[in-house]
Design an enzyme around this catalytic site. Structure first.
Site, mmCIF file in Angstrom:
data_model
loop_
_atom_site.group_PDB
_atom_site.id
_atom_site.type_symbol
_atom_site.label_atom_id
_atom_site.label_comp_id
_atom_site.label_asym_id
_atom_site.label_seq_id
_atom_site.Cartn_x
_atom_site.Cartn_y
_atom_site.Cartn_z
ATOM 1 N N CYS A 137 15.927 77.535 25.829
ATOM 2 C CA CYS A 137 15.255 78.636 25.132
ATOM 3 C C CYS A 137 13.740 78.482 25.191
ATOM 4 C CB CYS A 137 15.739 78.694 23.685
ATOM 5 S SG CYS A 137 14.919 80.005 22.752
ATOM 6 N N CYS A 140 11.900 79.493 21.935
ATOM 7 C CA CYS A 140 12.000 78.508 20.832
ATOM 8 C C CYS A 140 11.123 77.286 21.116
ATOM 9 C CB CYS A 140 13.426 78.009 20.638
ATOM 10 S SG CYS A 140 14.694 79.216 20.870
ATOM 11 N N ASP A 141 11.147 76.805 22.348
ATOM 12 C CA ASP A 141 10.566 75.485 22.630
ATOM 13 C C ASP A 141 9.302 75.513 23.493
ATOM 14 O OD1 ASP A 141 12.694 74.364 21.254
ATOM 15 O OD2 ASP A 141 13.961 74.330 23.036
#
Ligand code: NAP
Length: 313
Positions: A137, A140-141
């Site tokens: 992701c 997200c990261d």
């Protein structure tokens, strides 16, 4: 056996992504008693999408905004949305028992809209470094890789689109693709080709990921000359497609685990419908398109409503 009978609903929706929320919207508006169960977060994978440019009616909208708008629209009606993991669905003819981490619920019809989960490369180091440089992701990261070097594996819409997203954060982005052509949409490809800090390694596969506490690099193999070499990177983003999250369903699925539905989105079990990315219909899938999932969700809700009106009250 029903351990704790909590309540009876007309329609139980499993999954609160675009398909599930659309089913809930239609079900709520038709005045049926409806409850939606979601394992993680309302919106499914929508909040993980940076920008959506092909959802009709919006030139550009972020995934989280679309999720929020959908949830607000559903909540206008008398629909409950609960974060509870569904563990199994048992068919009892005109009633279905949906068991969650909290107990059992009874529904006259069920709509399964559980979507998919990311496929893994299954190479050495992938599991070991998950959360330590390996991610599925970018949204997200990606932030953790500011000014660093990352590799994105895959050649579909997700890989190429997320590589472009990461190029705004990372110093350098390698796209590792096993063929010499992307399958991603032309518009998405154009953006990647025009981005200076993206380098594409065609006809190349990733064979292992190494590091110490964190990823330090990857081993690649060129499929043109079989040459193996290592490439120092700080992170690896895997975007090689997805597999359906359909373990809770005991009816007919295809060889890849997608739930087979008929023209009215009904599965092989009467009263259990399915919609969105987890299904296959006439050998066709939703192909990860939000608009297709939304259409499927509406169709499933209309069919489930018709089904409920025909069985005993
Ligand atoms: P996808 O279209 O299935 O692409 C997967 C990519 O990974 C392909 O390029 C494939 O290579 C490669 N791949 C598969 N297994 C591999 C392996 N073991 N090792 C190395 N490479 C491997 O998956 P996706 O990109 O996640 O997209 C899923 C669906 O969502 C698609 O229908 C897509 O159109 C849709 N989507 C749309 C958007 C959008 O903005 N329009 C954004 C994201 C996703 P090959 O090409 O050689 O098969």
């Amino acid at each position: 056996m029903v351990s704790f009978l909590q309540d009876e609903y007309d329609i139980i929706v499993v999954g609160a992504g675009p398909a599930g929320l659309t089913s809930a919207l239609y079900t709520g508006r038709s005045g049926r008693r409806c409850i939606v169960f979601e394992k993680f977060a309302v919106g499914g994978q929508l909040p993980l999408i940076d920008v959506i440019e092909n959802y009709p009616g919006f030139k550009r909208i972020s995934g989280s905004e679309l999720a929020q708008r959908l949830e607000e629209q559903v909540r206008e009606y008398d629909v409950q949305i609960r974060i509870e993991e569904v563990l199994k669905i048992v068919d009892k003819g005109e009633r279905k028992i949906v068991s969650t981490s909290n107990g059992d619920y009874v529904g006259k019809a069920v709509i399964i809209a559980t979507g998919t989960k990311p496929k893994q490369l299954n190479v050495p180091g992938e599991k070991e470094f998950y959360g330590k440089g390996v991610s599925y992701c970018a949204l997200c990261d990606g932030y953790f890789f500011r000014n660093k070097v990352v590799a994105v594996v895959g050649g579909g819409d997700s890989a190429v689109k997320e590589a472009v997203y990461l190029s705004n954060l990372a110093k350098k982005v390698y796209i590792i693709h096993r063929r010499d052509k992307f399958r991603a949409e032309k518009e998405i490809q154009k953006k990647a080709f025009a981005t200076e800090n993206i380098e594409i390694l065609w006809s190349t596969v990733l064979t292992s990921i190494y590091g110490d506490n964190f990823v330090k690099g990857i081993v690649l193999k060129s499929l043109k000359d079989n040459r193996e070499y290592s490439l120092p990177v700080d992170g690896v983003f895997v975007y090689i497609g997805s597999t359906p999250s359909t373990e809770i369903f005991g009816g007919v699925k295809n060889e890849d685990g997608f739930i087979v539905v008929d023209g009215s989105m009904m599965t092989s079990i009467p009263g259990i419908f399915a919609a969105g990315d987890c299904i296959v219909q006439c050998k066709e899938r939703a192909w990860g398109q939000i608009s297709v999932c939304v259409g499927d969700g509406a169709k499933a809700a209309i069919a489930a409503d018709e089904y409920v009106s025909k069985i005993s009250p």
